[in-house]
Design an enzyme around this catalytic site. Structure first.
Site, PDB file in Angstrom:
ATOM      1  N   GLU A 159       5.313   4.399 -18.444  1.00  0.00           N
ATOM      2  CA  GLU A 159       4.009   4.132 -17.503  1.00  0.00           C
ATOM      3  C   GLU A 159       4.015   4.385 -16.193  1.00  0.00           C
ATOM      4  O   GLU A 159       4.966   4.262 -15.474  1.00  0.00           O
ATOM      5  CB  GLU A 159       4.047   2.517 -17.599  1.00  0.00           C
ATOM      6  CG  GLU A 159       2.581   1.817 -17.023  1.00  0.00           C
ATOM      7  CD  GLU A 159       2.236   0.503 -17.476  1.00  0.00           C
ATOM      8  OE1 GLU A 159       2.907  -0.146 -18.456  1.00  0.00           O
ATOM      9  OE2 GLU A 159       1.597  -0.016 -16.625  1.00  0.00           O
TER      10      GLU A 159
ATOM     11  N   LYS B 195       4.176  -9.456 -18.530  1.00  0.00           N
ATOM     12  CA  LYS B 195       4.201  -8.270 -18.896  1.00  0.00           C
ATOM     13  C   LYS B 195       4.692  -7.260 -17.623  1.00  0.00           C
ATOM     14  O   LYS B 195       5.319  -6.363 -17.669  1.00  0.00           O
ATOM     15  CB  LYS B 195       2.961  -7.760 -19.764  1.00  0.00           C
ATOM     16  CG  LYS B 195       3.030  -6.404 -20.287  1.00  0.00           C
ATOM     17  CD  LYS B 195       2.725  -5.178 -19.292  1.00  0.00           C
ATOM     18  CE  LYS B 195       3.015  -3.900 -20.273  1.00  0.00           C
ATOM     19  NZ  LYS B 195       2.457  -2.645 -19.268  1.00  0.00           N
TER      20      LYS B 195
ATOM     21  N   ASP C  85      20.315  -4.064 -24.004  1.00  0.00           N
ATOM     22  CA  ASP C  85      19.502  -4.285 -25.452  1.00  0.00           C
ATOM     23  C   ASP C  85      18.095  -4.994 -24.908  1.00  0.00           C
ATOM     24  O   ASP C  85      18.099  -6.262 -24.638  1.00  0.00           O
ATOM     25  CB  ASP C  85      20.423  -5.468 -26.276  1.00  0.00           C
ATOM     26  CG  ASP C  85      19.617  -6.160 -27.607  1.00  0.00           C
ATOM     27  OD1 ASP C  85      18.195  -5.719 -27.691  1.00  0.00           O
ATOM     28  OD2 ASP C  85      20.196  -6.618 -28.419  1.00  0.00           O
TER      29      ASP C  85
ATOM     30  N   HIS D 274      -3.805   3.459 -10.657  1.00  0.00           N
ATOM     31  CA  HIS D 274      -3.375   4.129 -12.253  1.00  0.00           C
ATOM     32  C   HIS D 274      -4.468   5.313 -12.381  1.00  0.00           C
ATOM     33  O   HIS D 274      -3.639   6.189 -12.986  1.00  0.00           O
ATOM     34  CB  HIS D 274      -3.872   2.807 -13.045  1.00  0.00           C
ATOM     35  CG  HIS D 274      -2.812   2.000 -13.720  1.00  0.00           C
ATOM     36  ND1 HIS D 274      -2.481   1.674 -14.758  1.00  0.00           N
ATOM     37  CD2 HIS D 274      -1.823   1.462 -12.954  1.00  0.00           C
ATOM     38  CE1 HIS D 274      -1.510   0.936 -14.820  1.00  0.00           C
ATOM     39  NE2 HIS D 274      -1.181   0.782 -13.762  1.00  0.00           N
TER      40      HIS D 274
HETATM   41  C1  MEV Z   1       0.101  -3.234 -16.154  1.00  0.00           C
HETATM   42  O1  MEV Z   1       1.282  -2.668 -16.906  1.00  0.00           O
HETATM   43  C2  MEV Z   1       0.823  -4.593 -15.708  1.00  0.00           C
HETATM   44  C3  MEV Z   1      -0.239  -5.570 -14.853  1.00  0.00           C
HETATM   45  O2  MEV Z   1      -1.282  -5.959 -15.847  1.00  0.00           O
HETATM   46  C4  MEV Z   1       0.405  -6.902 -14.527  1.00  0.00           C
HETATM   47  C5  MEV Z   1      -0.236  -7.876 -14.146  1.00  0.00           C
HETATM   48  O3  MEV Z   1      -1.535  -7.885 -14.613  1.00  0.00           O
HETATM   49  O4  MEV Z   1       0.018  -8.837 -13.286  1.00  0.00           O
HETATM   50  C6  MEV Z   1      -0.942  -4.935 -13.625  1.00  0.00           C
END
Ligand code: MEV
Length: 422
Positions: free
Chosen positions: A83, A262, A278, A376
């Site tokens: 990413e 995430k 792992d 991004h």
């Molecule tokens: C994107 O890979 C991760 C985010 O969505 C994390 C978040 O919203 O805190 C930017």
């Protein structure tokens, strides 16, 4: 003829024979087939020993995070991730964190849990105490399974017995808690659990089914905290309240918490992968820990101190090892451990926790401010340009125009490329 994936003795075939089979099965061209059968930094022979039916290796970009300081030591952290923006975001956040002296970390002992499940008991509470009466014996028997670990200062430390309710009636669950030192420890604790199972049956009269580690490794906790001086935050201190609001949202709402966490794993998993650990175990442990109170919550916490500076902290299970797994075999993983210059698995886990915290800081700062799309989209625009066939200078030119027009789309990229080439 019908294609069949039923192949007997596939594992006994040579790598070349496996690739030939795949070529015919998937109707691959010679050029496509040539992507298999060759290792990169991981040579084919090592790969073939690591898993079954090997046909090749799979690469991810490896990016170097700069600016990180952990417990006063400057470190460079390689991340293996597909990413865009993650490496840049963490480098950037870590620069801000330097205003407060970098990340500070600590950890519990590296204690793993293995579970032994006993069922068919009409007297589960008596069974629980019968097991606990054998505490010393259990610890001793567990340790007999792994004299090397004991010699290294590890071994079974404690046991715990729980009675749980299930759709199949009560179950008596014995936990053995084992300090696995620099190993992730799955093999060590699984062996111990399997060896103890017949005794649990004998003492309780129940039937043992599962004997397996728990990935909710909540006795193996890594912690990291950081302080960002209010004047070191871009765009300015006024963003702090928004960041804390963003954190509180995640902590209160599982829909937001999943995305927040995430983002934390955007940092953590790439370190876990790069060091040959792992990543499924780490992901499972982190998310189970985030939900341990019955509600899935944010893994990190953010607050404003009396001076108005931002303070962040994170605690989570990180069952990472340095010995006994791919970390000690994969040539690139070995090198990455050397770059990180860690002395123990706990130190590696602590750095990894700091990476997760820094990643959360970067995400919350962007989300409370300009949003994440600008950063991004800039890389995304380049990817779109490459996707439509731009090469060399064209990539930058197409990407810039897409950004200028704020239309980062394939159809527009094609048009721009065509007009460039006219
Ligand atoms: C994107 O890979 C991760 C985010 O969505 C994390 C978040 O919203 O805190 C930017």
């Amino acid at each position: 003829m019908e294609k069949t994936s039923r192949v007997s003795g596939f594992h006994k075939k040579s790598i070349g024979e496996r690739i030939q089979f795949l070529k015919e099965f998937a109707e691959l061209s010679g050029e496509e087939t040539s992507l298999f059968g060759k290792g990169g930094t991981l040579d084919m022979e090592t790969a073939d020993r690591m898993i079954e039916n090997v046909i090749g290796t799979f690469e991810l970009p490896l990016g170097l995070v700069t600016n990180m300081q952990v417990n006063g030591r400057d470190i460079l952290v390689p991340l293996a991730i597909e990413e865009s923006s993650v490496v840049a975001a963490l480098s950037n956040a870590s620069k801000m964190v330097r205003s407060g002296g970098g990340y500070f970390t600590s950890s519990s002992d590296p204690v793993m849990i293995a579970q032994i499940q006993a069922v068919n008991l009409t007297d589960p509470f008596a069974a629980k105490l019968k097991i606990l009466e054998h505490r010393e014996e259990i610890i001793e028997m567990a340790n007999e399974q792994d004299p090397v670990l004991v010699k290294l200062g590890g071994g079974c430390r404690e046991i715990e017995v729980r009675v749980i309710d299930s759709l199949k009636g009560p179950m008596v669950i014995t936990h053995i808690m084992v300090d696995t030192r620099d190993a992730m420890g799955a093999n060590a604790v699984n062996t111990m659990a399997e060896a103890l199972a017949p005794y649990i049956e004998k003492w309780t009269g129940g039937k043992v089914f599962l004997r397996i580690l728990s990935n909710l490794a909540d006795r193996r906790i890594a912690r990291a905290r950081c302080l960002v001086k209010k004047d070191a935050i871009t765009p300015g201190p006024e963003i702090i309240d928004g960041m804390i609001q963003a954190w509180a949202f995640a902590d209160a709402d599982p829909y937001r918490a999943a995305t927040n966490n995430k983002g934390i794993m955007n940092g953590i998993s790439p370190v876990v992968i790069a060091t040959g650990n792992d990543f499924r175990a780490i992901e499972a442990g982190a998310h189970a820990y985030a939900g341990r109170t019955g509600q899935y919550r944010a893994l990190a916490k953010w607050e404003k101190n009396a001076e108005g500076d931002l303070e962040g902290s994170i605690e989570l299970p990180l069952a990472m090892g340095l010995v006994g797994g791919a970390t000690a075999i994969h040539p690139m993983a070995k090198l990455i451990v050397k770059i990180l210059d860690v002395r123990s698995a706990s130190e590696l886990a602590e750095i990894t926790a700091a990476v997760g915290l820094g990643q959360n800081l970067a995400a919350l700062r962007a989300l409370a401010g300009e949003g994440i799309q600008r950063g991004h989209m800039s890389l995304h625009a380049k990817n779109i340009a490459i996707m439509v066939g731009a090469t060399g200078d064209e990539i930058e030119k197409v990407a810039n125009q897409l950004k200028e027009e704020n239309k980062i789309r394939v159809d527009r990229a094609e048009e721009i490329l065509q007009s460039l080439r006219k």
